[in-house]
Enzyme design. Structure first.
Site, PDB file in Angstrom:
ATOM      1  N   TYR A  73       6.925 -17.180 -21.038  1.00 57.79           N
ATOM      2  CA  TYR A  73       6.487 -15.777 -21.137  1.00 57.79           C
ATOM      3  C   TYR A  73       5.004 -15.650 -20.787  1.00 57.79           C
ATOM      4  CZ  TYR A  73       6.097 -10.985 -22.653  1.00 57.79           C
ATOM      5  OH  TYR A  73       5.886  -9.638 -22.664  1.00 57.79           O
ATOM      6  N   PHE A 125      -1.938   6.148   2.839  1.00 53.99           N
ATOM      7  CA  PHE A 125      -0.605   5.562   2.724  1.00 53.99           C
ATOM      8  C   PHE A 125       0.094   6.291   1.576  1.00 53.99           C
ATOM      9  CE2 PHE A 125       2.749   2.797   1.285  1.00 53.99           C
ATOM     10  CZ  PHE A 125       3.477   2.749   2.470  1.00 53.99           C
ATOM     11  N   THR A 126       1.397   6.469   1.708  1.00 52.76           N
ATOM     12  CA  THR A 126       2.153   7.339   0.792  1.00 52.76           C
ATOM     13  C   THR A 126       1.912   7.023  -0.690  1.00 52.76           C
ATOM     14  OG1 THR A 126       4.034   5.854   1.108  1.00 52.76           O
ATOM     15  CG2 THR A 126       3.970   7.850   2.480  1.00 52.76           C
ATOM     16  N   ASP A 217      -6.882  -2.440   0.967  1.00 51.46           N
ATOM     17  CA  ASP A 217      -5.439  -2.542   0.821  1.00 51.46           C
ATOM     18  C   ASP A 217      -5.079  -3.657   1.803  1.00 51.46           C
ATOM     19  OD1 ASP A 217      -2.733  -2.505   1.139  1.00 51.46           O
ATOM     20  OD2 ASP A 217      -2.541  -0.326   1.129  1.00 51.46           O
ATOM     21  N   LYS A 260       4.822  -8.032   2.140  1.00 54.34           N
ATOM     22  CA  LYS A 260       4.534  -8.035   3.581  1.00 54.34           C
ATOM     23  C   LYS A 260       3.933  -9.406   3.933  1.00 54.34           C
ATOM     24  CE  LYS A 260       4.755  -3.451   2.614  1.00 54.34           C
ATOM     25  NZ  LYS A 260       4.986  -2.943   1.253  1.00 54.34           N
ATOM     26  N   ARG A 384       8.089   8.360   9.982  1.00 52.17           N
ATOM     27  CA  ARG A 384       6.712   8.330   9.474  1.00 52.17           C
ATOM     28  C   ARG A 384       5.988   9.511  10.083  1.00 52.17           C
ATOM     29  NH1 ARG A 384       6.140   4.567   5.093  1.00 52.17           N
ATOM     30  NH2 ARG A 384       7.152   6.460   4.453  1.00 52.17           N
ATOM     31  N   PHE A 450      10.294  11.633   1.169  1.00 50.77           N
ATOM     32  CA  PHE A 450      10.987  10.902   2.239  1.00 50.77           C
ATOM     33  C   PHE A 450      11.987   9.884   1.695  1.00 50.77           C
ATOM     34  CE2 PHE A 450       8.531   7.031   1.641  1.00 50.77           C
ATOM     35  CZ  PHE A 450       7.377   7.507   1.034  1.00 50.77           C
TER      36      PHE A 450
HETATM   37  O1  PLI Z   1       5.961  -1.243  -1.467  1.00 49.07           O
HETATM   38  P1  PLI Z   1       4.879  -1.768  -2.340  1.00 49.07           P
HETATM   39  O2  PLI Z   1       4.773  -1.014  -3.615  1.00 49.07           O
HETATM   40  O3  PLI Z   1       4.946  -3.231  -2.548  1.00 49.07           O
HETATM   41  O4  PLI Z   1       3.500  -1.566  -1.542  1.00 49.07           O
HETATM   42  C1  PLI Z   1       2.953  -0.306  -1.308  1.00 49.07           C
HETATM   43  C2  PLI Z   1       2.174  -0.332  -0.033  1.00 49.07           C
HETATM   44  C3  PLI Z   1       0.811  -0.282  -0.095  1.00 49.07           C
HETATM   45  N1  PLI Z   1       0.050  -0.274   1.041  1.00 49.07           N
HETATM   46  C4  PLI Z   1       0.616  -0.333   2.267  1.00 49.07           C
HETATM   47  C5  PLI Z   1      -0.274  -0.341   3.464  1.00 49.07           C
HETATM   48  C6  PLI Z   1       1.980  -0.392   2.397  1.00 49.07           C
HETATM   49  O5  PLI Z   1       2.497  -0.484   3.614  1.00 49.07           O
HETATM   50  C7  PLI Z   1       2.808  -0.384   1.227  1.00 49.07           C
HETATM   51  C8  PLI Z   1       4.212  -0.374   1.307  1.00 49.07           C
HETATM   52  N2  PLI Z   1       4.808  -0.197   2.467  1.00 49.07           N
HETATM   53  C9  PLI Z   1       6.102  -0.025   2.704  1.00 49.07           C
HETATM   54  C10 PLI Z   1       7.133  -0.017   1.640  1.00 49.07           C
HETATM   55  C11 PLI Z   1       6.489   0.147   4.085  1.00 49.07           C
HETATM   56  O6  PLI Z   1       7.693   0.247   4.377  1.00 49.07           O
HETATM   57  O7  PLI Z   1       5.589   0.173   4.940  1.00 49.07           O
END
Ligand code: PLI
Length: 458
Positions: A73, A125-126, A217, A260, A384, A450
């Site tokens: 934990y 970013f969203t 970011d 990513k 997008r 979206f």
């Molecule tokens: O999907 P998350 O919560 O792990 O990460 C959010 C996020 C933050 N910054 C940027 C630049 C992103 O591209 C991002 C998530 N992007 C997604 C889900 C995408 O499809 O691009």
């Protein structure tokens, strides 16, 4: 040797069969999904270019790492590996783990964004903007103007901050009302466009002068480093790791979605040098994510993440990744299809305004184009544009200059043969573009519409 492309720098050890529905079944599936590709079932998708987020193929070493999960934990070994990896690659003093990127954005925004503050950034970013706004902040776009022009191809660092815009904002609202500047490396919604080292240095200098924190970011920071190596003369002989180290020397902290450039399926973190920020974020992480030594991840997730972060720095890996994206983009350019140029790091972006000039932006051309590509081919892509941008505080739609469909390439998943199929699917859709009609909402959610919104043809 003269060749079309350099093959994948990996070989296949395990396979996941694909299936393709008949066209009539695809028409039914997308209708049922309300013409929103987010709402399709993955089993109904042939090639999935919805996102590069969490869709990565892990290496044999990462899978081996999963077996080394220490599911204590608190204070697991895997956490120490992850923390030390982030510290050594990026040079930050403190790391707060989160389940994914938006978990880190939540912590950062809750600690630093107060009502009435302004957060400049290189395009929104969203999820990032949603957290800033939910804490009473106002996002201000300070990216260079060229980033908003889809075919402005002579600008090699379209993700750059416009220093004059940033300085004007400081003069207008006062540095004390700007808790930090958020610098995306690369900029997702601009088309996966990079920021130059020179620009990062300038942003750092100006921010330091005014006592404003620089928060990256860094979700796709390895892609950004590759572009610096390829396009900024003085970095051509540096390793990706060296470039990354210098990039982060211009930041006070960073949020990261490990899904990513961490080459994993889940995970994230918030990292920083400031001890006070660390203690505040670590106090909050226990409320939202879990102990400061796992933050919503299992031990095995953290081990795979730590290994993935190191693998992503391999030049052969990142070169192949960017070349795959370029290959797909160039095939479309050759066919006369309008895309965002230069071709970005993680995806090829179709310019839906130019692809479907007869559909006004109020009828969501990018949304319908993504639906039609699916009907054509079983390939899933993502809107997008106006739908993603949502509405401002007055309830008005943003009508962003970029109305795009993203063909996002997952890491280490698809081959060049898959990309050829995708190119043909887009070309076939382009040939019948005049038949395509606009959409209207049949259900519009209040935030991040979206993801779950539904549509019908007008
Ligand atoms: O999907 P998350 O919560 O792990 O990460 C959010 C996020 C933050 N910054 C940027 C630049 C992103 O591209 C991002 C998530 N992007 C997604 C889900 C995408 O499809 O691009």
């Amino acid at each position: 040797m003269d060749k079309k492309y350099m093959p994948e720098p990996y070989k296949v050890k395990m396979v996941e069969p694909l299936r393709i529905l008949q066209k009539e079944e695809r028409v039914e599936a997308i209708k049922k999904a309300g013409y929103n590709t987010f709402l399709l079932n993955s089993r109904d998708v042939y090639i999935d270019l919805l996102t590069d987020s969490g869709t990565n193929a892990m290496s044999d070493r990462q899978w081996a790492g999963l077996m080394m999960g220490d599911e204590a934990y608190a204070g697991s070994d895997n956490w120490l590996h992850l923390k030390e990896t982030v510290q050594s690659i990026m040079g930050f003093k403190h790391v707060v783990p989160t389940h994914q990127g938006r978990g880190a954005e939540n912590l950062l925004s809750q600690v630093l964004v107060k009502p009435g503050t302004y957060i400049p950034g290189n395009m929104y970013f969203t999820t990032t903007r949603a957290h800033q706004e939910m804490n009473g902040g106002t996002f201000v776009d300070v990216i260079i103007d060229e980033a908003h022009i889809s075919d402005k191809e002579d600008v090699l660092f379209k993700g750059n901050i416009d220093i004059k815009k940033y300085e004007d904002l400081i003069n207008k609202v006062g540095a004390k009302n700007i808790p930090y500047i958020c610098v995306g490396v690369t900029v997702n919604l601009a088309g996966g466009q990079p920021v130059s080292m020179k620009n990062l240095r300038e942003v750092h200098e100006l921010s330091q002068k005014h006592g404003i924190k620089v928060m990256f970011d860094c979700t796709r920071y390895v892609e950004n480093a590759y572009f610096i190596k390829a396009r900024e003369e003085e970095y051509k002989d540096k390793t990706i790791a060296e470039i990354v180290k210098e990039m982060f020397s211009y930041a006070d902290g960073a949020t990261m979605s490990g899904k990513k450039d961490g080459i994993v399926n889940i995970g994230g973190f918030l990292a920083m040098n400031d001890e006070d920020l660390y203690y505040k974020a670590a106090a909050l992480v226990v409320v939202y994510e879990g102990m400061p030594s796992y933050g919503g991840m299992t031990g095995r997730d953290m081990e795979a993440f730590s290994i993935g972060l190191k693998e992503a720095l391999d030049y052969n890996y990142i070169k192949h990744r960017i070349e795959q994206v370029e290959y797909l983009g160039n095939r479309l350019i050759e066919a006369g299809i309008p895309i965002v140029k230069p071709i970005g790091g993680h995806a090829v972006f179709l310019d839906a305004k130019k692809f479907l000039p007869h559909i006004p932006q109020s009828q969501y051309p990018a949304q319908v184009l993504a639906a039609e590509i699916y009907i054509e081919s079983g390939v899933r892509t993502m809107e997008r544009g106006n739908v993603s941008a949502g509405r401002n505080k007055e309830g008005k739609e943003y009508f962003p200059s970029l109305e795009l469909v993203r063909l996002t390439i997952p890491r280490r998943v698809y081959s060049y043969a898959h990309l050829d199929y995708v190119a043909e699917a887009i070309i076939n859709t382009y040939k019948r573009r005049d038949e395509i009609k606009g959409l209207k909402f049949s259900y519009e959610p209040p935030v991040l519409r979206f993801f779950t919104g539904k549509f019908e043809y007008i």
